[in-house]
Design a protein around this motif. Structure first.
Motif, PDB file in Angstrom:
ATOM      1  N   CYS A 169       0.865  -1.177   0.000  1.00 39.20           N
ATOM      2  CA  CYS A 169       0.000   0.000   0.000  1.00 39.20           C
ATOM      3  C   CYS A 169       0.906   1.233   0.000  1.00 39.20           C
ATOM      4  CB  CYS A 169      -0.888  -0.028   1.246  1.00 39.20           C
ATOM      5  SG  CYS A 169      -1.782   1.497   1.587  1.00 39.20           S
ATOM      6  N   CYS A 172       0.923   3.460   3.429  1.00 40.68           N
ATOM      7  CA  CYS A 172       1.526   3.062   4.704  1.00 40.68           C
ATOM      8  C   CYS A 172       2.744   2.174   4.501  1.00 40.68           C
ATOM      9  CB  CYS A 172       0.501   2.351   5.589  1.00 40.68           C
ATOM     10  SG  CYS A 172       0.011   0.748   4.939  1.00 40.68           S
ATOM     11  N   HIS A 193      -5.244  -0.088   1.544  1.00 44.88           N
ATOM     12  CA  HIS A 193      -5.981  -0.504   2.734  1.00 44.88           C
ATOM     13  C   HIS A 193      -7.183   0.429   2.900  1.00 44.88           C
ATOM     14  CE1 HIS A 193      -1.831  -1.929   4.041  1.00 44.88           C
ATOM     15  NE2 HIS A 193      -2.560  -3.026   3.935  1.00 44.88           N
ATOM     16  N   CYS A 196      -6.473   3.379   5.237  1.00 44.54           N
ATOM     17  CA  CYS A 196      -5.497   4.318   4.656  1.00 44.54           C
ATOM     18  C   CYS A 196      -6.177   5.227   3.637  1.00 44.54           C
ATOM     19  CB  CYS A 196      -4.362   3.561   3.976  1.00 44.54           C
ATOM     20  SG  CYS A 196      -3.332   2.606   5.107  1.00 44.54           S
TER      21      CYS A 196
HETATM   22 ZN   LIG Z   1      -2.044   1.122   3.844  1.00 46.65          ZN
END
Ligand SMILES: [Zn+2]
Ligand SMILES: [Zn+2]
Length: 225
Positions: A169, A172, A193, A196
């Protein structure tokens, strides 16, 4: 056993007499469904001042939390409200015009180890919505209801169930899937995510990868187009 949000499908249900409501259906892996009638608006009884923004109705979110807190499916309500907050915009819906359709959010949940969520059965959706609305309106048959229930396209992001991929991702730097996190795909087909991308879109309504504009969808657009 952990259960998580698996999918969301949206429907428009055309009943003029219930114009101030939406319906949330949550289907659990056990076969159990929770159906809640919700007020989609922050109805104040008077017209908004020019230029003011209603934003997302707090009473709507409170209702989501309140309805599902009691279920033994701990973090589902947070996932649902994150999704709703980052995907939908309720501005200008303080006062709902007459003959406004009902919006149906059908959330599916599944146990972590289950592979997929079932397809929607449109008859059972219509039946569920009908029984929820029937409190005030008892004239519609299930056959009539079926013709009034229309699937609509997913908004800014889509919940992707059972996603597995080797990439990270970009928000993050971590991989997929983290056990109790769900994955979202944007309209431009980028994967993040759920938490996120939800947080990111609240601040910046564009894709972090390709910069395409991803504003929350105004509920009016879904109801009236
Ligand atoms: Zn993420
Ligand atoms: Zn993108």
């Amino acid at each position: 056993m952990k259960s998580r949000l698996g999918n969301l499908r949206l429907y428009k249900f055309d009943v003029a007499s219930e114009s101030d409501v939406g319906v949330i259906i949550i289907t659990y892996p056990s076969g159990l469904s929770v159906i809640e009638k919700i007020q989609l608006t922050r109805y104040t009884g008077r017209r908004r001042r020019r230029g003011s923004k209603a934003g997302l109705s707090k009473s709507f979110l409170d209702k989501v939390h309140w309805s599902f807190m009691e279920q033994q499916y701990s973090n589902i309500d947070n996932q649902i409200s994150d999704y709703i907050v980052s995907n939908f915009c309720f501005k200008d819906l303080d006062i709902v015009p007459p003959a406004c359709p009902v919006l149906v959010f059908h959330f599916h949940t599944r146990f972590s180890e289950q592979d997929h969520v079932p397809e929607d059965n449109i008859t059972s959706i219509a039946r569920a919505v009908l029984s929820t609305l029937r409190v005030r309106d008892s004239v519609l048959s299930v056959e009539d209801a079926l013709t009034k229930c229309v699937p609509i396209a997913p908004p800014t992001t889509e919940i992707v169930d059972c996603y597995q991929g080797s990439e990270l991702c970009c928000l993050c730097g971590k991989g997929y899937p983290k056990e109790d996190e769900i994955v979202h795909k944007t309209r431009c087909n980028h994967i993040f995510h759920a938490t996120c991308i939800s947080r990111y879109l609240l601040r910046t309504p564009q894709c972090p990868i390709c910069s395409v504009h991803l504003p929350p969808v105004d509920i009016r657009t879904l109801l009236f187009s």
